[in-house]
Write a protein that holds these residues in place. Sequence first.
Motif, PDB file in Angstrom:
ATOM      1  N   ILE A  71       0.839  -1.202   0.000  1.00 25.71           N
ATOM      2  CA  ILE A  71       0.000   0.000   0.000  1.00 25.71           C
ATOM      3  C   ILE A  71       0.871   1.248   0.000  1.00 25.71           C
ATOM      4  N   ILE A  72       1.917   1.267   0.829  1.00 25.72           N
ATOM      5  CA  ILE A  72       2.812   2.416   0.889  1.00 25.72           C
ATOM      6  C   ILE A  72       3.493   2.625  -0.457  1.00 25.72           C
ATOM      7  N   GLY A  73       3.892   1.530  -1.103  1.00 26.67           N
ATOM      8  CA  GLY A  73       4.489   1.636  -2.432  1.00 26.67           C
ATOM      9  C   GLY A  73       3.535   2.263  -3.433  1.00 26.67           C
ATOM     10  N   LYS A  74       2.274   1.893  -3.358  1.00 22.38           N
ATOM     11  CA  LYS A  74       1.273   2.425  -4.282  1.00 22.38           C
ATOM     12  C   LYS A  74       0.998   3.898  -4.034  1.00 22.38           C
ATOM     13  N   LEU A  75       0.954   4.304  -2.747  1.00 21.26           N
ATOM     14  CA  LEU A  75       0.583   5.677  -2.396  1.00 21.26           C
ATOM     15  C   LEU A  75       1.744   6.668  -2.488  1.00 21.26           C
TER      16      LEU A  75
ATOM     17  N   GLU B 108       5.788   2.479 -12.556  1.00 25.35           N
ATOM     18  CA  GLU B 108       5.118   1.412 -13.298  1.00 25.35           C
ATOM     19  C   GLU B 108       5.487   0.041 -12.724  1.00 25.35           C
ATOM     20  N   GLY B 109       4.506  -0.803 -12.530  1.00 26.88           N
ATOM     21  CA  GLY B 109       4.749  -2.167 -12.091  1.00 26.88           C
ATOM     22  C   GLY B 109       4.642  -2.334 -10.587  1.00 26.88           C
TER      23      GLY B 109
ATOM     24  N   GLN C 151       7.123  -0.982  -7.432  1.00 25.07           N
ATOM     25  CA  GLN C 151       6.603  -0.223  -6.287  1.00 25.07           C
ATOM     26  C   GLN C 151       7.009  -0.884  -4.977  1.00 25.07           C
ATOM     27  N   LEU C 152       6.890  -2.204  -4.928  1.00 26.83           N
ATOM     28  CA  LEU C 152       7.251  -2.937  -3.717  1.00 26.83           C
ATOM     29  C   LEU C 152       8.739  -2.783  -3.421  1.00 26.83           C
TER      30      LEU C 152
ATOM     31  N   PRO D 133       1.285  13.281   3.943  1.00 27.78           N
ATOM     32  CA  PRO D 133       0.406  13.279   2.770  1.00 27.78           C
ATOM     33  C   PRO D 133       0.962  12.357   1.686  1.00 27.78           C
ATOM     34  N   THR D 134       0.112  11.897   0.810  1.00 24.11           N
ATOM     35  CA  THR D 134       0.530  10.970  -0.238  1.00 24.11           C
ATOM     36  C   THR D 134       1.160  11.716  -1.416  1.00 24.11           C
ATOM     37  N   TYR D 135       1.690  10.935  -2.357  1.00 31.33           N
ATOM     38  CA  TYR D 135       2.297  11.505  -3.568  1.00 31.33           C
ATOM     39  C   TYR D 135       1.274  12.297  -4.365  1.00 31.33           C
ATOM     40  N   ALA D 136       0.050  11.825  -4.390  1.00 31.70           N
ATOM     41  CA  ALA D 136      -0.993  12.526  -5.142  1.00 31.70           C
ATOM     42  C   ALA D 136      -1.269  13.904  -4.568  1.00 31.70           C
ATOM     43  N   ALA D 137      -0.995  14.105  -3.277  1.00 30.03           N
ATOM     44  CA  ALA D 137      -1.289  15.384  -2.624  1.00 30.03           C
ATOM     45  C   ALA D 137      -0.124  16.377  -2.718  1.00 30.03           C
ATOM     46  N   ILE D 138       1.104  15.912  -2.502  1.00 31.08           N
ATOM     47  CA  ILE D 138       2.229  16.863  -2.436  1.00 31.08           C
ATOM     48  C   ILE D 138       3.419  16.453  -3.306  1.00 31.08           C
TER      49      ILE D 138
END
Length: 454
Positions: free
Chosen positions: A51-55, A60-61, A65-66, A118-123
């Motif tokens: 989950i942390i890898g995804k967020l 790609e892949g 991410q893992l 915050p996640t990558y999508a946020a900052i």
Amino acid sequence: MDNSAAEATGVQSVDVALTRCIPQWKAIAAITVGNGLEFFDFTIYSFFATIIGKLYFPVEGQLEQLMLALSTFGVGFIMRPIGGVVLGAYADRAGRKAAMNLTLWLMTLGSAIIAFAPTYAAIGLAAPALIILARLIQGFAIGGEVGASTSLLIEYGSDRARGFYGSWQYVSQGLNTLCGSLLGVVLAASLTTLSLESWGWRVPFAIGMTMGPIGTYIRRHLHETLAGIQTDDHRTQALLTANHTEPAAHRVHPARTLFRHHAGAITAGVVTTIGGTAANYIVLFYLSTYAIRMLNMPMSLALWASWTAALMTVICSPFAGALSDRVGRKPVLGVSRVLLTLAIYPAFKLINVYPTVPVLLAVVAILAVLVAFTAVPNIVVLPELFPREIRATGMSIVYCLGVSIFGGFAQFFATWLIQLSGSPLAPAWYLIGCGLVSLLALPFVRETAGRPIG
């Protein structure tokens, strides 16, 4: 009575005084709480690495991410040797208790950063930077925590019980891994994927933040074992002061003294540690991730692998410590490590041929028993190699150098080797290599069981 006999008698008197100052279980709990927090956080981080890898690492892949998430897990270990030198020296100057309280609050700070990052999508890139910062802080802290707390544990124990006392370092790790894995299982089973990814994975790190004030509170009655440090117990203070004979230069430059006069012990200790720590992190943490990614098990079931490993660690560690007190550190460490090295490949082969939960848990349970019997005497013997006045620094340096690469990056190396070779059995070869190399140094480690260590 000659000086060495008098010094040994004096040190034993200090140990006896300490055991009378505070009940055994309270002393053990207070000493090990900080190291337990580390393993609670590490357990949770490993479980939610996907989950942390995804967020936080949106490459790609899923395997990539893992790998990034697991490398961030390992980044904290880079700071361990630095923390070991800095905080270990602090423990040898200001006292074990002061150093352990400092490391506890640093660990709490790291948990807070991860809990609220915050996640990558946020900052954007600042998000993975915060995760890395938190892991660096925690790595620095635990670099000093392990040395100070393990030194204090064996200094509270008598010559015939140091292995048993030191074993509780691993019991605390197992207990907190149990708590972390159980919490992970509950969250994975009770929350939807959306809820788990949005906020559920943060809950354990928020819980970890409470360990700072709790740990400081329960450590308030601990007494110092280092000469020249003020303690509330006047008898213990008098004994410590009377038996303080080490030159002041050792207090001012403990790391310099270690590398100048104890280089052989440092080298042998580091190499010996490699095999145990690699196996510990693979069995306790990575096999759950391995089951999810390579065996295609659901997260709610795969997490029971770490729970099983932790349970066996809790059960077996005191027996391993007591056995090392009875027959010696080296025989218990050596025999169990040979058996572990022989068992690794068949274990990975078995869970790949029969990728079911019962087979996975049975394999993990057997490996965890062997890990406990090889890791406990290993971690106990390390602080015993050094004099009391530089013990925390010596233990920190040896343990952190051995753990930093081969333990902290064990999960990353295992995943990378799978990707490189295309074989799901690649992690077994990594553990076999580490085990064989670590056995080469065992003849150069002196036996310490039952002997005064000063």
